[in-house]
Scaffold this motif. Structure first.
Motif, PDB file in Angstrom:
ATOM      1  N   TRP A  14     -36.693  15.033 -16.868  1.00 40.83           N
ATOM      2  CA  TRP A  14     -38.128  15.045 -17.174  1.00 40.83           C
ATOM      3  C   TRP A  14     -38.393  14.712 -18.642  1.00 40.83           C
ATOM      4  O   TRP A  14     -39.237  13.867 -18.955  1.00 40.83           O
ATOM      5  N   PHE A  44     -36.010  30.360 -13.559  1.00 44.11           N
ATOM      6  CA  PHE A  44     -34.942  29.983 -12.639  1.00 44.11           C
ATOM      7  C   PHE A  44     -33.570  30.251 -13.250  1.00 44.11           C
ATOM      8  O   PHE A  44     -32.659  30.721 -12.567  1.00 44.11           O
ATOM      9  N   PHE A  45     -33.418  29.935 -14.544  1.00 46.66           N
ATOM     10  CA  PHE A  45     -32.140  30.218 -15.207  1.00 46.66           C
ATOM     11  C   PHE A  45     -31.837  31.721 -15.158  1.00 46.66           C
ATOM     12  O   PHE A  45     -30.702  32.131 -14.910  1.00 46.66           O
ATOM     13  N   ALA A  94     -32.105  23.065 -11.886  1.00 41.88           N
ATOM     14  CA  ALA A  94     -33.181  23.204 -12.868  1.00 41.88           C
ATOM     15  C   ALA A  94     -32.827  22.487 -14.169  1.00 41.88           C
ATOM     16  O   ALA A  94     -33.684  21.803 -14.763  1.00 41.88           O
ATOM     17  N   ALA A  95     -31.583  22.615 -14.628  1.00 42.39           N
ATOM     18  CA  ALA A  95     -31.170  21.959 -15.866  1.00 42.39           C
ATOM     19  C   ALA A  95     -31.225  20.445 -15.726  1.00 42.39           C
ATOM     20  O   ALA A  95     -31.700  19.731 -16.624  1.00 42.39           O
ATOM     21  N   GLY A 151     -41.704  22.399 -12.484  1.00 41.20           N
ATOM     22  CA  GLY A 151     -40.318  22.717 -12.807  1.00 41.20           C
ATOM     23  C   GLY A 151     -40.115  23.096 -14.259  1.00 41.20           C
ATOM     24  O   GLY A 151     -39.347  24.015 -14.574  1.00 41.20           O
ATOM     25  N   VAL A 152     -40.798  22.404 -15.172  1.00 38.12           N
ATOM     26  CA  VAL A 152     -40.662  22.700 -16.599  1.00 38.12           C
ATOM     27  C   VAL A 152     -41.169  24.107 -16.907  1.00 38.12           C
ATOM     28  O   VAL A 152     -40.525  24.872 -17.633  1.00 38.12           O
ATOM     29  N   HIS A 177     -28.882  15.686  -9.273  1.00 41.04           N
ATOM     30  CA  HIS A 177     -30.112  16.470  -9.100  1.00 41.04           C
ATOM     31  C   HIS A 177     -30.743  16.190  -7.740  1.00 41.04           C
ATOM     32  O   HIS A 177     -31.181  17.116  -7.045  1.00 41.04           O
ATOM     33  N   LEU A 221     -34.830  19.307 -15.909  1.00 41.71           N
ATOM     34  CA  LEU A 221     -35.360  19.329 -17.276  1.00 41.71           C
ATOM     35  C   LEU A 221     -34.896  18.118 -18.077  1.00 41.71           C
ATOM     36  O   LEU A 221     -35.681  17.478 -18.785  1.00 41.71           O
ATOM     37  N   ALA A 229     -38.694  26.778 -15.334  1.00 37.84           N
ATOM     38  CA  ALA A 229     -37.256  26.611 -15.533  1.00 37.84           C
ATOM     39  C   ALA A 229     -36.588  27.849 -16.125  1.00 37.84           C
ATOM     40  O   ALA A 229     -35.513  28.266 -15.669  1.00 37.84           O
ATOM     41  N   SER A 282     -29.604  27.075 -11.249  1.00 37.42           N
ATOM     42  CA  SER A 282     -29.664  26.718 -12.671  1.00 37.42           C
ATOM     43  C   SER A 282     -29.220  25.279 -12.911  1.00 37.42           C
ATOM     44  O   SER A 282     -29.744  24.600 -13.807  1.00 37.42           O
TER      45      SER A 282
END
Length: 471
Positions: A196, A230-231, A189-190, A223-224, A38, A193, A227, A186
């Motif tokens: 976090w 973003f996906f 972002a994954a 980001g949460v 990440h 997540l 997300a 993605s």
């Protein structure tokens, strides 16, 4: 006074059994790997994501800007009592612009909107674009002509921003930047997540914190919330990318889920239907007005586009071009000699994946839900820009010797158990095949990580050997 007799035994008391050491969780070896991926993927891919976010923000706002900048061409000066026949409007456009050939006609879809007559092969116009001639449907007065691109009718301002977002005005090679950004968005972002939500709740808060801890809290919170968006942007952006897009199209075709098209072959002998042309190359056989009337009889309401026959054996194609909700994408083929409908294609009959692709692309480009859609895209773009800025700020704070956190360890993948590592490698290999600009950089990252780790390991051994010799 009575007492309770004590019990005795010949065996010495045994010490309590030591608790079994806790078995390492699946998360323990995975966390350093995800953290490292990440972090470094974010650092190196972030510049591409930043450009995509800025240009995407501009593109989402270009729809409303276009209405203001080109208001004279797109709207009429006064709404009249009745619109003139479409053939007269095309004739007026051809009289003002006899160059090129008519590739399509878009009749005025609203009371105050002009008709667009699209000309292909015009000198000085990009071969992939058309010249849109704007005609007042009430007076047949030509209100202007502008270069147009794409099925959404993008005019010069939006076209320039669209191409900047797609390929940085560098052509096909420039499209690799946007595909790289879409491929990794993605994944980053994954990973964020997972990291976090794996943190203790107390470490996620932003209030009452400072320094890198506060930056991390803001980064994670934004980001949460963003997300899912973003996906979505990543998945839909890949559908029309160079390499991943081709693989997706091939997969859809193999599953029988490709986008269908109306059959544009006319019946009968039409060797002389072009002789009746009265308004340039757009008029064939029965004429545009009867062709449009036949499409209206099949339920094709505005907005529509009329495409003239490609050759003597082809039919007119009339198709709906509304990309906003609800979608209007029905199409019919009309015989130019008789004015009879020879084929009908309904959007309701599209395969499921074809519908999802259509909706996804239109949502990604900001046309599915109009202004609300465009505002949502602009907020997503701003969120991504903010995340990138916060991410680089955390990197800076870590590099300046912040006491919060330790350096991310190299070689973390070596700590992952084989039963977890091997399925992960298999999944990455499949993704890398279908999404090359994810798989190739990821493989390069692992190779570089291994090499740097080996170099550091050898330097460490050399240092230890030198110290031993000195003693």
């Amino acid at each position: 006074m009575s007492t309770v007799p004590s019990t005795t035994t010949d065996e010495a008391p045994q010490p309590a059994a030591a608790p079994a050491p806790p078995s390492p969780s699946t998360w323990s070896p995975l966390r350093p790997l995800i953290l490292r991926l990440h972090f470094y993927a974010g650092v190196f891919v972030a510049p591409f994501l930043f450009v995509a976010a800025v240009t995407g923000f501009l593109y989402a706002g270009a729809f409303q800007a276009e209405k203001i900048v080109y208001a004279d061409e797109m709207t009429v000066s006064a709404v009249g009592d009745a619109k003139l026949p479409i053939s007269e409007q095309v004739a007026a456009a051809r009289e003002a612009h006899p160059e090129g050939t008519v590739s399509a006609v878009r009749p005025s879809p609203e009371d105050d909107a002009t008709t667009r007559v699209l000309l292909a092969g015009v000198k000085g116009v990009d071969p992939n674009h058309t010249l849109a001639v704007f005609v007042d449907p009430y007076t047949a007065k030509v209100r202007g002509a502008l270069e147009q691109y794409g099925s959404t009718g993008a005019l010069p301002l939006r076209t320039w921003i669209d191409e900047f977002h797609r390929d940085l005005h560098l052509g096909e090679n420039g499209r690799l930047y946007s595909e790289l950004a879409a491929s990794w968005l993605s994944v980053i972002a994954a990973g964020g997540l997972v990291l976090w939500f794996a943190r203790r709740r107390a470490l996620r808060k932003v209030r009452g914190t400072s320094g890198r801890r506060r930056t991390l809290g803001l980064h994670g919170t934004v980001g949460v919330w963003a997300a899912i968006g973003f996906f979505f942007l990543s998945a839909t952006g890949l559908t029309w990318s160079t390499y991943a897009g081709a693989n997706i199209d091939e997969l859809r075709t193999s599953l029988g889920q490709s986008t269908p098209s109306v059959t544009a072959t006319a019946g009968g002998d039409h060797s002389g239907h072009g002789e009746s042309a009265s308004a340039g190359d757009a008029e064939h056989g029965v004429g545009l007005d009867k062709i449009l009337a036949a499409a209206r009889a099949e339920g094709l309401g505005d907005p529509v586009e009329i495409v003239p026959p490609a050759d003597a054996s082809s039919a007119y194609v009339v198709k709906q071009v509304q990309r906003s909700w609800p979608e209007k994408q029905d199409a019919v083929a009309v015989d130019p000699a008789t004015g009879e409908v020879t084929d009908v294609l309904r959007f309701d009959d599209y395969p499921v994946l074809a519908k999802l692709t259509r909706w996804g692309i239109d949502l990604h480009t900001g046309v599915l839900f109009g202004l609300v859609n465009q505002i949502g895209l602009m907020l997503l773009a701003l969120s991504l820009i903010l995340l990138i800025v916060l991410g680089y700020r955390m990197w800076w704070q870590r590099g300046r010797g912040s006491s919060f956190g330790r350096p991310i360890p190299r070689g973390a993948w070596q700590q992952v158990p084989p039963q977890i590592l091997l399925p992960c490698v298999a999944v990455i290999a499949v993704l890398g095949y279908f999404v090359p600009l994810l798989g190739i950089p990821l493989a390069a990252f692992i190779v570089v990580d291994v090499l740097l780790g080996e170099i550091a390991h050898r330097r460490g051994r050399s240092t230890q050997a030198s110290g031993a010799d000195a003693k």
